[in-house]
Design an enzyme around this catalytic site. Structure first.
Site, PDB file in Angstrom:
ATOM      1  N   LYS A  31      57.500 -37.324  12.199  1.00 55.53           N
ATOM      2  CA  LYS A  31      56.541 -38.072  13.014  1.00 55.53           C
ATOM      3  C   LYS A  31      55.341 -37.236  13.425  1.00 55.53           C
ATOM      4  CE  LYS A  31      58.704 -42.124  13.657  1.00 55.53           C
ATOM      5  NZ  LYS A  31      58.090 -43.440  13.408  1.00 55.53           N
ATOM      6  N   SER A  75      61.387 -44.674  20.243  1.00 50.65           N
ATOM      7  CA  SER A  75      62.783 -44.369  20.571  1.00 50.65           C
ATOM      8  C   SER A  75      62.975 -42.883  20.794  1.00 50.65           C
ATOM      9  CB  SER A  75      63.705 -44.852  19.438  1.00 50.65           C
ATOM     10  OG  SER A  75      63.398 -44.171  18.232  1.00 50.65           O
TER      11      SER A  75
END
Length: 315
Positions: A48, A73
């Site tokens: 990410k 999340s």
């Protein structure tokens, strides 16, 4: 709809070069046909960081001063917090209250503000913060800048292993699979890019079969241990995957746990459930996959210690 192009991915590669680790391809002792791309080795423990770094790099000075917000999340939240701190931009991360504690704590350790909400309220809460505080939303996957950043994984695979024939990539919201398939289809169209989902969160597979985005309710996707793959496709990622992905397979919870254990014992990689699904597909779904030299993307290593222990001690 305008899709991300190879030029966008190459621009992202230039933007992230000084921040993101160029992860190696690791051979597997249990299968000479398989190599691992361990994005778990990034400074924040997941791929990410690529998309978040590229997105922040593209903000104006005024946008950076006002700050950024996202819903996550955990892994995208950590990545954005890391990138925002490096750019001296305030950062707020809206996290589902059932996310692993280890991920929540790591976001806070990166100086971001954490807002915990029920899973179904993550997006609306982040949108409210945009309205009230003037912050710029950096979504975890529904963003061309983020998709382009994640696509650098595919560029590196092709550059480091020109003879690759199959790439296995986890699918949650679809940002990584969109970017990787974009890069690989443009550079080496003969390579098959296959998505992998948990059986308990197989909404992308259903969406592609139906020809439209199918959303699974949070109560349904919460059953999978792969918390990073519980989100549904967006219209943007669906368009990329429909055009560029070569297929999707699914794996069970037991298979995910078995892959986590094998990666820890034999590859010396600490991997979270979401990061283990691609390796699990190669281990248990070989009859559903194209043959040939394969790279499995290990997307993250931010695993709750208790879950890792359970996987390692399972019979």
């Amino acid at each position: 709809m305008d899709l991300v192009t190879l030029d966008h991915v190459r621009a992202a590669a230039a933007d992230i070069a000084d921040v993101v680790v160029r992860t190696p391809l690791l051979p597997c002792r249990w299968d000479e046909r398989l190599l691992l791309k361990p994005e778990s080795l990034q400074p924040v423990g997941s791929f990410k960081l690529r998309g978040a770094t590229h997105a922040v790099a593209r903000l104006s000075a005024e946008q950076r001063a006002r700050g950024v917000v996202t819903h996550s999340s955990g892994n995208h939240g950590q990545a954005l917090a890391y990138a925002a701190r490096a750019a001296a931009a305030p950062c707020t991360v809206v996290i589902p209250e059932n996310a692993p504690t280890v991920k929540i704590e790591q976001v806070r350790a990166l100086d971001a503000e954490v807002v915990l909400v029920p899973p179904a309220e993550r997006l609306t809460t982040a949108e409210r913060i945009v309205t009230e505080q003037g912050r710029t939303m950096i979504p975890p996957y529904d963003d061309r800048r983020v998709i382009a950043g994640q696509g650098t994984v595919g560029l590196e695979i092709i550059e480091d292993l020109p003879e690759v024939e199959v790439v296995l990539v986890p699918v949650g919201g679809g940002g990584l699979a969109s970017g990787v398939s974009t890069a690989i289809r443009a550079v080496r169209p003969s390579v098959a890019v296959i998505g992998v989902e948990p059986e308990y969160a197989a909404d992308a597979r259903q969406s592609l079969a139906a020809g439209e985005v199918v959303v699974w309710e949070p109560a349904r996707t919460q059953r999978t241990s792969a918390d990073g793959l519980r989100t549904s496709l967006s219209t943007l990622t669906f368009a990329h995957l429909r055009e560029r992905l070569d297929g999707i397979v699914t794996v069970t919870e037991d298979e995910i746990a078995a892959a986590m254990a094998r990666l820890a014992r034999e590859a010396r990689l600490v991997v979270e459930p979401s990061g283990a699904v691609a390796a699990a597909a190669h281990m248990f779904r070989g009859d559903e996959l194209p043959t040939g030299r394969t790279v499995a993307v290990v997307t993250g290593g931010n695993v709750d210690p208790a879950r890792l222990s359970a996987a390692l001690t399972a019979p």
